[in-house]
Motif scaffolding. Structure first.
Motif, PDB file in Angstrom:
ATOM      1  N   SER A   1       0.841  -1.194   0.000  1.00  0.00           N
ATOM      2  CA  SER A   1       0.000   0.000   0.000  1.00  0.00           C
ATOM      3  C   SER A   1       0.875   1.242   0.000  1.00  0.00           C
TER       4      SER A   1
ATOM      5  N   LYS B   1       0.022   5.560  -0.014  1.00  0.00           N
ATOM      6  CA  LYS B   1      -1.000   6.605  -0.112  1.00  0.00           C
ATOM      7  C   LYS B   1      -0.459   7.948   0.333  1.00  0.00           C
TER       8      LYS B   1
ATOM      9  N   ASN C   1       2.958   0.960   3.160  1.00  0.00           N
ATOM     10  CA  ASN C   1       2.652  -0.262   3.924  1.00  0.00           C
ATOM     11  C   ASN C   1       2.174   0.039   5.346  1.00  0.00           C
ATOM     12  N   ASP C   2       1.633   1.246   5.540  1.00  0.00           N
ATOM     13  CA  ASP C   2       1.176   1.676   6.871  1.00  0.00           C
ATOM     14  C   ASP C   2       2.291   1.590   7.910  1.00  0.00           C
ATOM     15  N   GLU C   3       3.550   1.641   7.444  1.00  0.00           N
ATOM     16  CA  GLU C   3       4.684   1.436   8.355  1.00  0.00           C
ATOM     17  C   GLU C   3       5.739   2.529   8.288  1.00  0.00           C
TER      18      GLU C   3
ATOM     19  N   TYR D   1       7.440   6.166   5.820  1.00  0.00           N
ATOM     20  CA  TYR D   1       7.109   7.245   4.884  1.00  0.00           C
ATOM     21  C   TYR D   1       8.182   7.440   3.811  1.00  0.00           C
TER      22      TYR D   1
ATOM     23  N   GLU E   1      -0.403  11.332   2.224  1.00  0.00           N
ATOM     24  CA  GLU E   1      -0.957  11.693   3.528  1.00  0.00           C
ATOM     25  C   GLU E   1      -1.091  13.196   3.732  1.00  0.00           C
TER      26      GLU E   1
ATOM     27  N   ARG F   1       7.485   6.914  12.897  1.00  0.00           N
ATOM     28  CA  ARG F   1       7.825   6.064  11.756  1.00  0.00           C
ATOM     29  C   ARG F   1       9.089   6.574  11.062  1.00  0.00           C
TER      30      ARG F   1
ATOM     31  N   SER G   1       4.492  11.236  14.218  1.00  0.00           N
ATOM     32  CA  SER G   1       4.612   9.784  14.305  1.00  0.00           C
ATOM     33  C   SER G   1       6.042   9.418  14.652  1.00  0.00           C
TER      34      SER G   1
ATOM     35  N   LEU H   1       2.566   7.524   2.892  1.00  0.00           N
ATOM     36  CA  LEU H   1       2.651   6.422   3.852  1.00  0.00           C
ATOM     37  C   LEU H   1       2.729   5.097   3.091  1.00  0.00           C
TER      38      LEU H   1
END
Length: 202
Positions: free
Chosen positions: A5, A7, A68-70, A72, A9, A23, A21, A66
């Protein structure tokens, strides 16, 4: 690493408004028209994720994507676009410097270099500034598909030879093409390796 994924942000011009965050962030920067957006799209496998344009200097904000939702990918404004005018150039310089120097989540800065050109003073000075400020960075040669393998070896060698005049040890170096996907696996493997490390704290 598989990208499952990716996307968009947030965009902004103020480092204090970047995502709150812990991350890892991997920022991409280079002279205008170096192929930054195309490289980001190639890495993520999302053709329209970062907006590409034939007009240099279109990116004027800090753009967070973002993955893999993990972690940036951060698309920074390009530097050295003279037609922006002095006031705009100064604003862009502040945006870039504030992010690079103040954003502790930035794990590595990928400095993109158009492999077709001889060493450019602005790139060399920028990397010297990174070294002076102890900013972790890697060099990414782009557009390797635009010339023969022999010519590419000569051109990239010129750059690395110039850097060796001032650097005892070179940063990591990657060779890429957004057109054919060259370097994608190597870059993602490097990011995956860095993702295993703890995120720096303020």
């Amino acid at each position: 690493m598989n990208i499952t994924s990716a996307k968009f942000e947030i965009s902004n011009s103020d480092v204090t408004k970047c995502p709150t965050s812990t991350r890892h962030e991997y920022a991409f920067i280079g002279r205008s028209n170096v192929g930054k957006s195309s490289l980001i799209n190639m890495l993520t496998g999302r053709k329209g994720l970062a907006m590409t344009s034939s007009t240099p200097g279109k990116t004027t904000l800090i753009n967070h994507f973002l993955i893999n939702d993990e972690w940036y990918i951060v698309d920074l404004p390009g530097y050295g676009y003279a037609q922006r005018g002095k006031k705009m150039q100064e604003q862009i310089r502040h945006i870039i410097e504030d992010y690079i120097l103040e954003r502790c989540q930035m794990t590595t800065l990928f400095v993109l270099i158009d492999s077709r050109h001889d060493p450019q003073k602005i790139d060399l000075e920028f990397m010297e500034w990174l070294g002076e400020n102890e900013v972790p960075f890697a060099i990414v040669f782009t557009k390797l598909d635009k010339m023969s393998a022999a010519a590419a070896k000569i051109q990239t060698g010129k750059y690395l030879d110039r850097l060796r005049e001032h650097w005892e040890e070179l940063p990591p170096v990657f060779y890429t093409s957004s057109a054919n996907g060259r370097g994608r696996a190597e870059l993602l493997d490097y990011i995956e390796e860095l993702n295993r490390l703890p995120v720096a704290e303020e």
